[in-house]
Write a protein that holds these residues in place. Structure first.
Motif, short mmCIF file in Angstrom:
data_model
loop_
_atom_site.label_atom_id
_atom_site.label_comp_id
_atom_site.label_asym_id
_atom_site.label_seq_id
_atom_site.Cartn_x
_atom_site.Cartn_y
_atom_site.Cartn_z
N ARG A 1 56.70 45.90 34.71
CA ARG A 1 57.06 46.27 33.34
C ARG A 1 58.35 47.11 33.32
NH1 ARG A 1 54.51 47.85 28.35
NH2 ARG A 1 56.33 48.04 27.01
N LEU A 2 58.47 47.98 34.33
CA LEU A 2 59.66 48.81 34.45
C LEU A 2 60.89 47.91 34.65
CD1 LEU A 2 60.70 51.71 34.69
CD2 LEU A 2 60.02 51.71 37.10
N ILE A 3 60.79 46.95 35.54
CA ILE A 3 61.89 46.01 35.77
C ILE A 3 62.22 45.29 34.46
CG2 ILE A 3 62.49 43.80 36.90
CD1 ILE A 3 60.99 44.88 39.40
N HIS A 4 61.19 44.86 33.76
CA HIS A 4 61.38 44.15 32.49
C HIS A 4 62.18 45.01 31.50
CE1 HIS A 4 60.48 41.66 29.01
NE2 HIS A 4 60.15 42.77 28.36
N GLU A 5 61.78 46.27 31.37
CA GLU A 5 62.44 47.16 30.39
C GLU A 5 63.91 47.39 30.77
OE1 GLU A 5 61.14 48.22 27.61
OE2 GLU A 5 59.10 47.51 27.99
N ILE A 6 64.17 47.58 32.07
CA ILE A 6 65.55 47.81 32.51
C ILE A 6 66.40 46.57 32.24
CG2 ILE A 6 67.07 48.35 34.47
CD1 ILE A 6 64.56 49.75 35.75
N GLY B 1 60.27 45.44 48.21
CA GLY B 1 59.17 44.49 47.97
C GLY B 1 58.01 45.12 47.23
N ASP B 2 57.86 46.44 47.33
CA ASP B 2 56.70 47.09 46.71
C ASP B 2 56.95 47.48 45.25
OD1 ASP B 2 55.09 46.90 48.96
OD2 ASP B 2 56.10 48.61 49.88
N LEU B 3 58.20 47.37 44.79
CA LEU B 3 58.49 47.76 43.41
C LEU B 3 57.76 46.86 42.39
CD1 LEU B 3 60.07 49.63 41.47
CD2 LEU B 3 62.00 48.06 41.68
N PRO B 4 57.84 45.53 42.54
CA PRO B 4 57.12 44.69 41.56
C PRO B 4 55.71 44.31 42.01
CG PRO B 4 58.68 43.36 42.81
CD PRO B 4 58.67 44.72 43.44
N SER B 5 55.09 45.16 42.87
CA SER B 5 53.78 44.79 43.42
C SER B 5 52.64 45.11 42.46
CB SER B 5 53.56 45.51 44.75
OG SER B 5 53.49 46.90 44.50
N GLU C 1 51.56 45.86 37.98
CA GLU C 1 51.99 45.54 36.60
C GLU C 1 52.96 46.57 36.02
OE1 GLU C 1 48.94 46.28 33.47
OE2 GLU C 1 47.64 46.70 35.19
N HIS C 2 52.83 47.84 36.47
CA HIS C 2 53.70 48.89 35.92
C HIS C 2 55.12 48.73 36.44
CE1 HIS C 2 49.89 50.46 34.66
NE2 HIS C 2 49.50 50.50 35.92
N GLY C 3 55.23 48.45 37.74
CA GLY C 3 56.55 48.23 38.34
C GLY C 3 57.23 47.02 37.70
#
Ligand SMILES: NC(=O)C1=CN([C@@H]2O[C@H](COP(=O)(O)OP(=O)(O)OC[C@H]3O[C@@H](n4cnc5c(N)ncnc54)[C@H](OP(=O)(O)O)[C@@H]3O)[C@@H](O)[C@H]2O)C=CC1
Ligand SMILES: CC(C)(CO)C(=O)C(=O)O
Length: 309
Positions: free
Chosen positions: A214-219, A204-208, A210-212
């Protein structure tokens, strides 16, 4: 239907217990002889969402001690699939089927090369955890999707789905896009497991922040380039939204890769981000994010005893 489960670890023991309780003729095949002796003598404790009880299964270390299964379910870790082929061959009846519900990619291909035309594939979100030897936890009900690799809906596949439905562990969907299901789960694992492990975060804390996000977006973007080049059809329209929803839906979880790292076990990185990087290379696509995540996790595995702090 006679069923053999190869790998009486977390998922195998939960599925096995539920199948036995549903009255299906099920044998567990486990290479860990201490576990086989323990469970043969005392059964194993299965607790969690489906109750707390002891299961007394038939469990063997040698697959040749089984009777020829109509269905062999392979639930070893993906890095053990190749080595499990001999056991599958011993356990399988001459016209039996093999089913993989493992995470990552490559398992179907490995099994199908050994048993051409006899392998079904799919995914499950049923949750399972090994607590200690002889004790497993059923951590969540979940959806199971399975089908033929070529998308045909056959009577044999329907029979397998009906057998698994008897576990009452959640809906079992017979699908015409099982490969798409496997790749859809792959993207979820690719975008959550390695980054949350490296960041030491609960899902739950991964997309908490903007950087997390963005990381999900790039992957996900990188995965989609590979998926599109391979012509794979995913089972959801917006993968990025789905990854975030899974993070929120499993907010308190430590993902399975993080659990493996914490326990000093090998991870399934070679079948998730590293497999994606290799697929990309074969296709002539660049996949620096997946490649870097894979290298970081592999370095983490290789430097277990050197960590500072
Ligand atoms: N746990 C879960 O909730 C879910 C897991 N999955 C996937 O299912 C797969 C299995 O996961 P999980 O159950 O957690 O893993 P575990 O490590 O708990 O279980 C795997 C078991 O298989 C045994 N094994 C390995 N090779 C053989 C062999 N050749 N013959 C017999 N037994 C063998 C292992 O023995 P040893 O102890 O000696 O290694 C271990 O006991 C993975 O791909 C995972 O990603 C998918 C959905 C949910
Ligand atoms: C969906 C998710 C990320 C849940 O934790 C998972 O499948 C895993 O941990 O491997």
């Amino acid at each position: 239907m006679r069923i053999a489960i190869i790998g009486a670890g977390a998922l195998g023991s939960v599925l096995g217990g539920l199948l036995i309780e549903a009255g299906l003729d099920t044998v567990l095949i486990e290479r860990n002889k201490d576990e086989v002796n323990l469970v043969s003598n005392n059964g194993y404790r299965l607790d969690g969402v489906s109750g707390d009880r002891t299961i007394h299964p038939r469990i063997v270390a040698d697959a040749s001690d089984t009777d020829g299964a109509d269905l062999v379910m392979v639930v070893v870790k993906s890095y053990d699939t190749s080595a499990a082929i001999g056991a599958v061959r011993e356990a399988l009846a001459p016209d039996g089927l093999v089913l993989t519900l493992q995470n990552g990619i490559g398992n179907f291909e490995t099994l199908n090369a050994a048993f051409p035309g006899r392998v079904l594939l799919g995914t499950t979100t049923i949750g399972a955890m090994a607590v200690e030897p002889g004790h497993f936890k059923h951590t969540g009900f979940g959806q199971t999707h399975l089908g033929e690799a070529d998308g045909k809906i056959l009577e044999r596949t329907r029979a397998v789905a009906e057998a698994l439905e008897k576990m009452k562990a959640g809906p079992v969907h017979l699908v015409d896009n099982a490969m798409g299901c496997v790749w859809s789960k792959l993207i979820i694992n690719a975008a959550i497991n390695a980054p949350a492990t490296l960041l030491r975060l609960r899902n739950g804390d991964l997309p908490s922040n903007e950087h997390g996000k963005r990381l999900i977006h790039e992957i996900v973007e990188e995965c989609l380039r590979i998926v599109n080049a391979k012509g794979i059809k995913l089972i959801f329209d917006d993968p990025e939204e789905r990854v975030i929803a899974v993070c929120e839906g499993t907010a308190g979880n430590l993902n399975s890769m993080f659990q493996d790292v914490l326990a000093g076990r090998r991870t399934e990185i070679d079948f998730i981000n590293n497999a994606l990087a290799e697929e990309a290379e074969t296709l002539g696509i660049s996949a620096p994010v997946n490649k870097t995540l894979a290298l970081l996790i592999k370095s983490l595995e290789a430097t277990r005893d050197k960590r500072v702090g």
